[in-house]
Design a protein around this motif. Structure first.
Motif, PDB file in Angstrom:
ATOM      1  N   PRO A 153      12.443  17.634 -18.623  1.00 53.23           N
ATOM      2  CA  PRO A 153      12.193  17.261 -20.017  1.00 53.23           C
ATOM      3  C   PRO A 153      13.436  16.619 -20.641  1.00 53.23           C
ATOM      4  CG  PRO A 153      11.397  19.483 -19.591  1.00 53.23           C
ATOM      5  CD  PRO A 153      12.156  19.040 -18.366  1.00 53.23           C
ATOM      6  N   ARG A 154      13.203  15.660 -21.509  1.00 52.19           N
ATOM      7  CA  ARG A 154      14.250  14.967 -22.256  1.00 52.19           C
ATOM      8  C   ARG A 154      15.138  14.112 -21.356  1.00 52.19           C
ATOM      9  NH1 ARG A 154      12.232  14.313 -26.412  1.00 52.19           N
ATOM     10  NH2 ARG A 154      14.189  13.550 -27.190  1.00 52.19           N
ATOM     11  N   SER A 155      14.627  13.691 -20.192  1.00 51.97           N
ATOM     12  CA  SER A 155      15.441  12.899 -19.278  1.00 51.97           C
ATOM     13  C   SER A 155      15.049  11.423 -19.245  1.00 51.97           C
ATOM     14  CB  SER A 155      15.370  13.483 -17.859  1.00 51.97           C
ATOM     15  OG  SER A 155      14.057  13.338 -17.342  1.00 51.97           O
ATOM     16  N   GLY A 156      14.043  11.026 -20.039  1.00 50.79           N
ATOM     17  CA  GLY A 156      13.649   9.626 -20.115  1.00 50.79           C
ATOM     18  C   GLY A 156      12.384   9.270 -19.361  1.00 50.79           C
ATOM     19  N   THR A 157      11.690  10.257 -18.796  1.00 46.05           N
ATOM     20  CA  THR A 157      10.493   9.957 -18.015  1.00 46.05           C
ATOM     21  C   THR A 157       9.379   9.366 -18.875  1.00 46.05           C
ATOM     22  OG1 THR A 157       9.787  12.258 -18.240  1.00 46.05           O
ATOM     23  CG2 THR A 157      10.958  11.667 -16.214  1.00 46.05           C
ATOM     24  N   THR A 158       9.182   9.884 -20.067  1.00 41.58           N
ATOM     25  CA  THR A 158       8.128   9.362 -20.946  1.00 41.58           C
ATOM     26  C   THR A 158       8.438   7.928 -21.351  1.00 41.58           C
ATOM     27  OG1 THR A 158       7.619  11.572 -21.756  1.00 41.58           O
ATOM     28  CG2 THR A 158       6.848   9.726 -23.091  1.00 41.58           C
ATOM     29  N   LYS A 159       9.676   7.659 -21.680  1.00 44.98           N
ATOM     30  CA  LYS A 159      10.085   6.299 -22.049  1.00 44.98           C
ATOM     31  C   LYS A 159       9.867   5.348 -20.876  1.00 44.98           C
ATOM     32  CE  LYS A 159      12.267   3.471 -24.907  1.00 44.98           C
ATOM     33  NZ  LYS A 159      11.738   3.102 -26.189  1.00 44.98           N
ATOM     34  N   THR A 160      10.258   5.769 -19.689  1.00 42.62           N
ATOM     35  CA  THR A 160      10.057   4.941 -18.497  1.00 42.62           C
ATOM     36  C   THR A 160       8.569   4.654 -18.288  1.00 42.62           C
ATOM     37  OG1 THR A 160      12.038   5.874 -17.478  1.00 42.62           O
ATOM     38  CG2 THR A 160      10.459   4.792 -16.002  1.00 42.62           C
ATOM     39  N   HIS A 161       7.747   5.681 -18.427  1.00 43.74           N
ATOM     40  CA  HIS A 161       6.301   5.516 -18.286  1.00 43.74           C
ATOM     41  C   HIS A 161       5.756   4.519 -19.299  1.00 43.74           C
ATOM     42  CE1 HIS A 161       2.132   6.721 -19.390  1.00 43.74           C
ATOM     43  NE2 HIS A 161       1.986   6.649 -18.087  1.00 43.74           N
TER      44      HIS A 161
END
Length: 154
Positions: free
Chosen positions: A95-103
């Motif tokens: 969590p909070r590592s940028g995965t959602t933004k990357t997606h």
């Protein structure tokens, strides 16, 4: 003295509730041991508040029901397992590592197929019939988001 709230239902009751909700009469023996470990950890170590314990219980039931529906569909339609998947890109991270933004960036490019939250939340069809309407699956995902958001608005 123990802190927090335990998940109200024991493992066998979680599995029974999932079978009831999914309307699938499969006993999923493979999930019992890992589920028991997770359940014990959530009950003894997670220090959940009352709403969190109930929320985690509901999430576990939802995951188990989806798993049962998927097993039902694989049993009915063995060709699913033979479908070729070309070049999947899986985004994983803490969590909070940028995965959602990357997606979101990759999905916005138009070069990738992507899954909406409701598809990730309820990946297996409810009925197991082809061309099933997605209304119930999307409603359940939206209901979860409406429940979750007040406790985690950011």
């Amino acid at each position: 003295m123990k802190k927090g709230y335990p998940i109200p239902l024991p493992v066998d009751a979680l599995m029974a509730k999932a079978r009831e909700i999914a309307d699938v009469d499969i006993v999923d023996h493979a999930v019992v041991k890992p589920l028991a470990i997770m359940h014990r950890s959530l009950c003894e170590e997670a220090d959940l508040h009352e709403a969190g314990a109930l929320g985690m219980q509901n999430k576990l039931i939802s995951l188990l029901a989806n798993r049962l529906r998927m097993q039902r569909d694989f049993a009915r339609h063995s060709k699913i397992a033979r479908q070729e998947i070309k070049g999947p890109l899986v985004i994983m991270g803490l969590p909070r590592s940028g995965t959602t933004k990357t997606h979101k960036v990759l999905a916005a490019s138009g070069d990738f197929n992507w899954m909406s939250f409701w598809q990730v939340y309820n990946w297996a069809s409810f009925s197991g019939r082809p061309n099933e309407t997605t209304a119930a699956r999307t409603k359940e995902a939206h209901d979860y988001c409406r429940w979750y958001h007040p406790g985690s608005p950011r």
